[in-house]
Enzyme design. Structure first.
Site, mmCIF file in Angstrom:
data_model
loop_
_atom_site.group_PDB
_atom_site.id
_atom_site.type_symbol
_atom_site.label_atom_id
_atom_site.label_comp_id
_atom_site.label_asym_id
_atom_site.label_seq_id
_atom_site.Cartn_x
_atom_site.Cartn_y
_atom_site.Cartn_z
ATOM 1 N N GLU A 44 24.551 51.856 27.529
ATOM 2 C CA GLU A 44 23.963 51.208 28.705
ATOM 3 C C GLU A 44 23.412 49.864 28.258
ATOM 4 O OE1 GLU A 44 20.659 51.785 32.295
ATOM 5 O OE2 GLU A 44 20.356 52.870 30.432
ATOM 6 N N GLU A 69 18.863 46.992 24.768
ATOM 7 C CA GLU A 69 17.865 46.240 25.539
ATOM 8 C C GLU A 69 17.484 44.978 24.765
ATOM 9 O OE1 GLU A 69 16.253 46.474 28.680
ATOM 10 O OE2 GLU A 69 15.277 44.715 27.845
ATOM 11 N N ASP A 118 19.500 42.380 36.035
ATOM 12 C CA ASP A 118 18.781 41.258 36.649
ATOM 13 C C ASP A 118 19.766 40.429 37.475
ATOM 14 O OD1 ASP A 118 16.358 41.957 35.336
ATOM 15 O OD2 ASP A 118 17.122 41.043 33.503
ATOM 16 N N LYS A 122 20.255 32.243 41.116
ATOM 17 C CA LYS A 122 20.628 30.820 41.114
ATOM 18 C C LYS A 122 21.991 30.618 40.445
ATOM 19 C CE LYS A 122 15.994 29.017 41.261
ATOM 20 N NZ LYS A 122 14.798 29.067 40.431
ATOM 21 N N ASP A 154 20.755 47.722 43.675
ATOM 22 C CA ASP A 154 20.264 47.687 45.063
ATOM 23 C C ASP A 154 20.535 46.305 45.656
ATOM 24 O OD1 ASP A 154 18.314 46.559 43.156
ATOM 25 O OD2 ASP A 154 17.292 46.013 45.009
ATOM 26 N N GLU A 193 15.093 54.171 36.552
ATOM 27 C CA GLU A 193 13.741 53.866 37.070
ATOM 28 C C GLU A 193 13.826 53.005 38.322
ATOM 29 O OE1 GLU A 193 13.034 53.978 32.607
ATOM 30 O OE2 GLU A 193 13.943 52.338 33.680
ATOM 31 N N TYR A 194 14.640 51.949 38.230
ATOM 32 C CA TYR A 194 14.734 51.008 39.353
ATOM 33 C C TYR A 194 15.353 51.679 40.570
ATOM 34 C CZ TYR A 194 13.028 46.722 37.295
ATOM 35 O OH TYR A 194 12.211 45.746 36.770
ATOM 36 N N GLU A 195 16.326 52.501 40.324
ATOM 37 C CA GLU A 195 16.995 53.207 41.422
ATOM 38 C C GLU A 195 15.994 54.077 42.181
ATOM 39 O OE1 GLU A 195 20.324 55.318 39.913
ATOM 40 O OE2 GLU A 195 20.882 56.157 41.842
#
Ligand code: SAM
Length: 212
Positions: A44, A69, A118, A122, A154, A193-195
């Site tokens: 990942e 990461e 992320d 822009k 998302d 986590e974000y999901e």
């Protein structure tokens, strides 16, 4: 996700050389040596605090996993979360996803997961998006033939951009979901986590699975 530096992070990383590699190239082509078993390797990129990769490693003991990461404090938090689990099929790599060919041999990886990357909205930051063509080139090189990339987000703008980027690169689509949580694909879904955060707010989750 930006997190404040935690003074304990470097120490925790140094204390667990068996579980985390810091930008080290010595395991290129030899990652299987760091796991209990030699089995297909899934990575990942942008693993965050590790919820997804830890739960994937628990659910699929027949695969090896590496969470990658770019932020040291963030990967230290993932490591801390993983310590409670003692998983023989999970490792972490503190590195930039743009440089994965430095750390992995050609065709060493069986699948790449990108979760809630992320968005870099822009146009001048397009090159930083993890689905930009230069990243796809890196994934293609380290993946097995016809290797798979799975991407969840998302963010509608990033999703549309990514579909177009993957398509322009010549990737083949295996599935596209515009509301993952209300689809059959959700049966085997492992949340990040974000999901968890975004779906709790009622936002649809997008997913694409494609191969080279
Ligand atoms: N995947 C997690 C989730 O779904 O909960 C975290 C999502 S967070 C929005 C994106 C993460 O990707 C951040 O922790 C960020 O530091 C990491 N990231 C961004 N660019 C990266 C890169 N080039 N290489 C590795 N990680 C990266």
């Amino acid at each position: 996700m930006r997190v404040r530096n935690k003074p304990w992070a470097p120490e925790l990383i140094e204390a667990h050389p068996d579980l985390i590699v810091e930008k080290g190239q010595e395991f290129k082509g030899k990652w299987h040596e760091r796991f209990a078993k030699k089995q297909p390797l899934f990575i990942e990129v942008g693993t965050g605090k590790g919820q997804f990769i830890i739960n994937m490693a628990k659910k699929y003991p027949q695969y090896n996993f590496i969470g990658i990461e770019i932020q040291k404090t963030v990967i230290a938090i993932a490591l801390k979360n993983a310590l409670e689990e003692q998983l023989p099929n999970l490792q972490f790599l503190y590195a930039d996803g743009a440089e994965l060919t430095d750390y992995f041999e050609d065709h060493e990886v069986s699948k790449v997961f990108l979760n809630f990357s992320d968005p870099w909205p822009k146009t001048r930051h397009e090159k930083r998006r993890l689905t930009f063509k230069s990243f796809l080139k890196v994934y293609e090189q380290i993946l097995i033939e016809h290797g798979v990339v799975e991407f969840k987000t998302d963010n509608q703008g990033l999703f549309e951009y990514s579909l177009s980027s993957l398509n322009n690169y010549g990737m083949h689509f295996d599935g596209v979901w515009l509301d993952l949580h209300h689809s059959e694909e959700n049966d085997e879904n492992v949340e990040t986590e974000y999901e968890h955060k975004f779906s709790a707010k009622g936002q649809p989750i997008y997913k694409v699975r494609a191969h080279f």
